[in-house]
Design a protein around this motif. Sequence first.
Motif, PDB file in Angstrom:
ATOM      1  N   PRO A  62      -3.457   0.689  14.164  1.00 54.78           N
ATOM      2  CA  PRO A  62      -4.045   0.623  12.820  1.00 54.78           C
ATOM      3  C   PRO A  62      -5.473   0.074  12.843  1.00 54.78           C
ATOM      4  CG  PRO A  62      -2.603  -1.235  13.156  1.00 54.78           C
ATOM      5  CD  PRO A  62      -2.576  -0.428  14.426  1.00 54.78           C
ATOM      6  N   ILE A  63      -6.268   0.569  11.925  1.00 60.90           N
ATOM      7  CA  ILE A  63      -7.608   0.042  11.661  1.00 60.90           C
ATOM      8  C   ILE A  63      -7.610  -0.338  10.187  1.00 60.90           C
ATOM      9  CG2 ILE A  63     -10.068   0.538  11.623  1.00 60.90           C
ATOM     10  CD1 ILE A  63      -9.434   2.758  13.728  1.00 60.90           C
ATOM     11  N   ASN A  64      -7.629  -1.638   9.905  1.00 57.19           N
ATOM     12  CA  ASN A  64      -7.509  -2.133   8.531  1.00 57.19           C
ATOM     13  C   ASN A  64      -8.817  -2.765   8.079  1.00 57.19           C
ATOM     14  OD1 ASN A  64      -4.733  -1.533   8.410  1.00 57.19           O
ATOM     15  ND2 ASN A  64      -4.263  -3.441   9.463  1.00 57.19           N
ATOM     16  N   GLY A  65      -9.263  -2.396   6.892  1.00 61.88           N
ATOM     17  CA  GLY A  65     -10.431  -3.012   6.275  1.00 61.88           C
ATOM     18  C   GLY A  65     -10.020  -3.704   4.989  1.00 61.88           C
ATOM     19  N   TYR A  66     -10.316  -5.001   4.896  1.00 61.52           N
ATOM     20  CA  TYR A  66      -9.973  -5.802   3.712  1.00 61.52           C
ATOM     21  C   TYR A  66     -11.260  -6.202   2.997  1.00 61.52           C
ATOM     22  CZ  TYR A  66      -5.277  -6.494   5.610  1.00 61.52           C
ATOM     23  OH  TYR A  66      -4.011  -6.310   6.083  1.00 61.52           O
ATOM     24  N   SER A  97      -6.580   1.468   5.124  1.00 63.74           N
ATOM     25  CA  SER A  97      -6.116   1.492   6.498  1.00 63.74           C
ATOM     26  C   SER A  97      -6.016   2.922   7.007  1.00 63.74           C
ATOM     27  CB  SER A  97      -4.752   0.806   6.599  1.00 63.74           C
ATOM     28  OG  SER A  97      -4.298   0.809   7.929  1.00 63.74           O
ATOM     29  N   PHE A  98      -6.344   3.087   8.267  1.00 64.47           N
ATOM     30  CA  PHE A  98      -6.156   4.337   8.991  1.00 64.47           C
ATOM     31  C   PHE A  98      -5.218   4.013  10.145  1.00 64.47           C
ATOM     32  CE2 PHE A  98      -7.459   7.102  12.534  1.00 64.47           C
ATOM     33  CZ  PHE A  98      -7.160   8.326  11.969  1.00 64.47           C
ATOM     34  N   GLU A  99      -4.078   4.709  10.219  1.00 63.48           N
ATOM     35  CA  GLU A  99      -3.082   4.434  11.262  1.00 63.48           C
ATOM     36  C   GLU A  99      -2.820   5.672  12.096  1.00 63.48           C
ATOM     37  OE1 GLU A  99       0.618   2.829   9.926  1.00 63.48           O
ATOM     38  OE2 GLU A  99      -0.317   1.021   9.137  1.00 63.48           O
ATOM     39  N   MET A 100      -2.777   5.456  13.403  1.00 59.71           N
ATOM     40  CA  MET A 100      -2.373   6.496  14.340  1.00 59.71           C
ATOM     41  C   MET A 100      -0.995   6.113  14.856  1.00 59.71           C
ATOM     42  SD  MET A 100      -5.993   6.925  16.278  1.00 59.71           S
ATOM     43  CE  MET A 100      -6.531   5.239  16.030  1.00 59.71           C
ATOM     44  N   ILE A 117       2.825  13.051  17.126  1.00 55.69           N
ATOM     45  CA  ILE A 117       1.563  12.411  16.757  1.00 55.69           C
ATOM     46  C   ILE A 117       1.353  12.549  15.248  1.00 55.69           C
ATOM     47  CG2 ILE A 117      -0.942  12.452  17.055  1.00 55.69           C
ATOM     48  CD1 ILE A 117      -0.437  13.670  19.831  1.00 55.69           C
ATOM     49  N   PHE A 118       1.078  11.415  14.590  1.00 53.60           N
ATOM     50  CA  PHE A 118       0.824  11.407  13.149  1.00 53.60           C
ATOM     51  C   PHE A 118      -0.354  10.488  12.857  1.00 53.60           C
ATOM     52  CE2 PHE A 118       5.197  12.560  13.636  1.00 53.60           C
ATOM     53  CZ  PHE A 118       5.403  13.529  12.674  1.00 53.60           C
ATOM     54  N   PHE A 119      -1.231  10.903  11.951  1.00 57.78           N
ATOM     55  CA  PHE A 119      -2.331  10.083  11.472  1.00 57.78           C
ATOM     56  C   PHE A 119      -2.136   9.884   9.973  1.00 57.78           C
ATOM     57  CE2 PHE A 119      -5.460  11.837  14.860  1.00 57.78           C
ATOM     58  CZ  PHE A 119      -4.775  11.145  15.845  1.00 57.78           C
ATOM     59  N   TYR A 120      -2.238   8.632   9.537  1.00 60.85           N
ATOM     60  CA  TYR A 120      -2.026   8.280   8.134  1.00 60.85           C
ATOM     61  C   TYR A 120      -3.260   7.574   7.591  1.00 60.85           C
ATOM     62  CZ  TYR A 120       2.889   8.735   9.516  1.00 60.85           C
ATOM     63  OH  TYR A 120       4.084   9.189  10.006  1.00 60.85           O
ATOM     64  N   GLY A 153       0.783  -1.226   0.000  1.00 60.79           N
ATOM     65  CA  GLY A 153       0.000   0.000   0.000  1.00 60.79           C
ATOM     66  C   GLY A 153       0.814   1.275   0.000  1.00 60.79           C
ATOM     67  N   TYR A 154       0.122   2.355  -0.284  1.00 63.49           N
ATOM     68  CA  TYR A 154       0.684   3.703  -0.253  1.00 63.49           C
ATOM     69  C   TYR A 154      -0.086   4.486   0.810  1.00 63.49           C
ATOM     70  CZ  TYR A 154       1.526   8.524  -1.562  1.00 63.49           C
ATOM     71  OH  TYR A 154       1.843   9.855  -1.529  1.00 63.49           O
ATOM     72  N   PHE A 155       0.641   5.176   1.695  1.00 61.67           N
ATOM     73  CA  PHE A 155       0.028   5.928   2.788  1.00 61.67           C
ATOM     74  C   PHE A 155       0.475   7.378   2.730  1.00 61.67           C
ATOM     75  CE2 PHE A 155      -0.531   1.699   4.137  1.00 61.67           C
ATOM     76  CZ  PHE A 155      -1.533   1.683   5.082  1.00 61.67           C
ATOM     77  N   THR A 156      -0.428   8.273   3.155  1.00 59.25           N
ATOM     78  CA  THR A 156      -0.101   9.686   3.218  1.00 59.25           C
ATOM     79  C   THR A 156      -0.566  10.247   4.561  1.00 59.25           C
ATOM     80  OG1 THR A 156      -0.251  11.788   2.050  1.00 59.25           O
ATOM     81  CG2 THR A 156      -2.244  10.469   2.140  1.00 59.25           C
TER      82      THR A 156
END
Length: 183
Positions: free
Chosen positions: A156-160, A140-143, A100-103, A87-90
């Motif tokens: 992380p909160i991952n949805g597949y 995915s949403f990552e803190m 603190i970073f949220f991706y 994956g690619y995350f921003t």
Amino acid sequence: MKNYHLDYGVLLALLLFSFQQVFSQRGNLSLGLVPTYKTDGYGIQLNSNYYHSTMDFMQVSLAATFSKEKPNSGVEFPYDDYLFGLGYFTTILSAPDKGIFFYFGGGPSAGYKYINKGNTEFAFDALEAESSFIYGGYASFEMDFYISDAFSLIIPINGYYHFNSYLNDSTLLLGAGIRYYFK
């Protein structure tokens, strides 16, 4: 005599600069380990990130989950998912001074769904499912909360979603783990 002081001063400046590079900056590569929870089961996720800027990164992820399906109250059977994601995350929100970073990100996913320990006969006739390779995508949403210069806490909160899955084509993984940054 002045040359010695100048030489020592330059040597001291070079040493301080190299120590600062070694001890105060993170590298372009990190490795994360996250125990995860999913409906009627649990799992483990291992991911590696390559940072090509301060705002985004590429991620390679491996996940293994173990669950029990309960189609009715009297019957249950195990199934496992072994997933690979690229994956690619921003960065969507950051407070660098607070660490603190949220991706947000995602990409393609492929894997293997191992149903009922490879057995295709079930105690009831309502389900037709067999172990198979699966493919699809994930988001995915990552803190990310920095603990130290080399470690951070990740949530992380991952949805597949897998198009060709016989059983549970969508999966949600919730977890909390640790990430190590190489220098």
